[in-house]
Design an enzyme around this catalytic site. Structure first.
Site, PDB file in Angstrom:
ATOM      1  N   SER A 143      24.902  42.583 -84.863  1.00 20.84           N
ATOM      2  CA  SER A 143      24.178  41.715 -83.938  1.00 20.84           C
ATOM      3  C   SER A 143      23.652  40.510 -84.698  1.00 20.84           C
ATOM      4  O   SER A 143      23.474  40.559 -85.927  1.00 20.84           O
ATOM      5  CB  SER A 143      23.009  42.485 -83.316  1.00 20.84           C
ATOM      6  N   TYR A 156      15.304  47.741 -83.927  1.00 21.18           N
ATOM      7  CA  TYR A 156      16.684  47.315 -83.653  1.00 21.18           C
ATOM      8  C   TYR A 156      17.220  46.438 -84.782  1.00 21.18           C
ATOM      9  O   TYR A 156      18.335  46.657 -85.276  1.00 21.18           O
ATOM     10  CB  TYR A 156      16.726  46.566 -82.325  1.00 21.18           C
TER      11      TYR A 156
END
Length: 240
Positions: A143, A156
């Site tokens: 990501s 995350y």
């Protein structure tokens, strides 16, 4: 010239929705046989039905990639019914946002169990397929949060930074076996992971779509085996 990918075998995690689902469909168009691992049996049945019109073999397995034994069983099933993998797409992941002090330990652990250990479990089971063939491709979907963290994403972002480190080290280890490790870092993509039930309301002219990522994955696979893109970032041109 690039290489022909028709007839190859790909295993995809999180392949019943989002980027994984779009990649499965793109691979079917390219003539790649597909093994899909995801948790939801109903969604797996729907994607298998959606791919029935393509001239490829599709096998689905329900498994929680955070659990090593479930991964081992799923990979054994795919190997028996489809064959050993040429391509592994580590796509499955979860996110949870909130300030560090507000997020409990169990949530932190679960994010790492899925995003980091899930990737580890798949690599542990599938890498021998590629090493045995002395050739193969691994895509780890990280990501943009794995390159630059943002407030409210401590767990995350930390998990995606871990995927970066794993990918970098693994890439160095397996290059001598002609195995390519691609790490992709998309920013916001219009998937259920981000938008949930409001997905259909998102502007396709603005937001990056799962199909965009899937097309890019296929294009990278077609590169001559002597070259690969170690790390790349994908951004929407003008989402504002």
């Amino acid at each position: 010239m690039g290489q022909d990918i028709r007839g190859k075998i790909a295993y995809i995690t999180g392949g019943s929705s989002g980027i994984g689902k779009a990649t499965a469909r793109q691979f079917a168009k390219e003539g790649i046989h597909i093994g899909i691992i995801a948790r939801n049996p109903d969604k797996l049945a729907k994607i298998k039905e959606a791919l029935a019109g393509y001239d490829v073999n599709v096998v689905t397995c329900s498994a929680d990639i955070s659990k090593q034994e479930e991964v081992k069983t799923a990979v054994q099933t795919l190997e028996q019914q489809l064959g050993k993998a040429d391509i592994l797409i580590n796509n499955a992941g979860i996110s949870e946002y909130g300030n560090f002090q507000e997020m409990d330990e169990e949530t932190w652990k679960h994010i790492f169990e899925v995003n980091v250990f899930g990737t580890y479990h798949m690599l542990k089971e599938v890498l021998p397929h590629l090493s045995g063939k002395q050739k193969g491709d691994i895509f780890n979907i990280s990501s943009s949060n794995g390159l630059k963290a943002t407030a409210g994403s401590t767990a995350y972002s930390a998990s995606k930074f871990a995927v970066q480190g794993l990918s970098e080290a693994l890439m160095q280890e397996v290059r001598t076996d002609n195995i390519r490790v691609f790490t992709m870092n998309p920013s916001l993509v219009a998937t259920e992971l981000v938008f949930g039930d409001e997905l259909e309301e998102q502007n396709e002219e603005k937001y990056m779509q799962p199909e965009d990522i899937a097309e890019y994955i296929a294009a990278q696979l077609k590169l001559n085996q002597r070259i690969f893109i170690k790390q790349s970032a994908q951004w929407a041109t003008n989402p504002f």
